[in-house]
Design an enzyme around this catalytic site. Sequence first.
Site, PDB file in Angstrom:
ATOM      1  N   CYS A 166       0.873  -1.185   0.000  1.00 42.86           N
ATOM      2  CA  CYS A 166       0.000   0.000   0.000  1.00 42.86           C
ATOM      3  C   CYS A 166       0.904   1.227   0.000  1.00 42.86           C
ATOM      4  CB  CYS A 166      -0.960  -0.030   1.188  1.00 42.86           C
ATOM      5  SG  CYS A 166      -0.157  -0.057   2.803  1.00 42.86           S
ATOM      6  N   ASN A 173       2.354   1.445   4.271  1.00 42.99           N
ATOM      7  CA  ASN A 173       2.662   0.171   4.954  1.00 42.99           C
ATOM      8  C   ASN A 173       2.390   0.260   6.462  1.00 42.99           C
ATOM      9  OD1 ASN A 173       5.562  -1.967   5.533  1.00 42.99           O
ATOM     10  ND2 ASN A 173       3.493  -2.599   5.067  1.00 42.99           N
ATOM     11  N   CYS A 214      -1.327   0.647   7.351  1.00 39.56           N
ATOM     12  CA  CYS A 214      -2.753   0.293   7.509  1.00 39.56           C
ATOM     13  C   CYS A 214      -3.129  -0.938   6.676  1.00 39.56           C
ATOM     14  CB  CYS A 214      -3.656   1.469   7.110  1.00 39.56           C
ATOM     15  SG  CYS A 214      -3.538   2.885   8.222  1.00 39.56           S
ATOM     16  N   ARG A 215      -3.260  -0.745   5.354  1.00 42.73           N
ATOM     17  CA  ARG A 215      -3.844  -1.810   4.529  1.00 42.73           C
ATOM     18  C   ARG A 215      -2.932  -3.020   4.328  1.00 42.73           C
ATOM     19  NH1 ARG A 215      -5.110   2.063  -0.308  1.00 42.73           N
ATOM     20  NH2 ARG A 215      -3.235   3.004   0.617  1.00 42.73           N
ATOM     21  N   SER A 216      -1.673  -2.777   3.910  1.00 43.10           N
ATOM     22  CA  SER A 216      -0.837  -3.954   3.603  1.00 43.10           C
ATOM     23  C   SER A 216      -0.419  -4.740   4.846  1.00 43.10           C
ATOM     24  CB  SER A 216       0.363  -3.584   2.712  1.00 43.10           C
ATOM     25  OG  SER A 216       1.193  -2.636   3.319  1.00 43.10           O
ATOM     26  N   ASP A 221      -8.089   3.706   1.114  1.00 47.05           N
ATOM     27  CA  ASP A 221      -7.183   4.174   2.170  1.00 47.05           C
ATOM     28  C   ASP A 221      -8.003   4.647   3.385  1.00 47.05           C
ATOM     29  OD1 ASP A 221      -5.378   5.496   3.714  1.00 47.05           O
ATOM     30  OD2 ASP A 221      -4.541   6.711   2.090  1.00 47.05           O
TER      31      ASP A 221
END
Length: 174
Positions: free
Chosen positions: A27, A30, A32-34, A145
């Site tokens: 993301c 690095n 939150c999402r990934s 995001d």
Amino acid sequence: MVVILEIPLFLFPEQFEKNMKQVLFVCLGNICRSPSAEAVFNAMIERNKLEHEISCDSAGTAAYHEGEPADYRMRQFAQKRGYNLTSISRPVNPKVDFDRFDYIIGMDRQNVRDLKSMARNENDREKIFLMTDFCVDGQYDSVPDPYYGGAAGFELVLDILEDACSGLLRRLQE
Ligand code: 4NP
């Protein structure tokens, strides 16, 4: 006389890695999402006892948060579903990551564009995917995001990741 010795692969970690399918989730920051994708996918790998066949990691297209743990809000929402986010933010390293990983998966279209601009050749480009392409549900075309939003954004990230990770696992087992 031919003697065939069975040599344990753990004595050769590099060889062991080569025999595994390796996935890198990417993301922007690095945090939150990934890292969440990494935790969700690791939980599925563990549940299916596939630790010796599949491994994963995560990284960011930007280095803003390098060295930091995952965002505390993301960690809290993930923890409520039983996922422990342990990764430390790092930027994508094209020279290493495109050689090491088989699947390099961006969370949104900008991540995919940024990854494509880092690819060194066609072989690298073929490893790049969009996370929602693995969704079974198929309602979303990106993992949005959540950084500047509220609780609903973090829950949505986890909903989409749980769906996409199950599709990805299925694909890797085909
Ligand atoms: P991520 O979320 O890409 O899912 O880790 C973000 C984290 C930090 C920022 C943006 C997105 N930021 O602008 O610092």
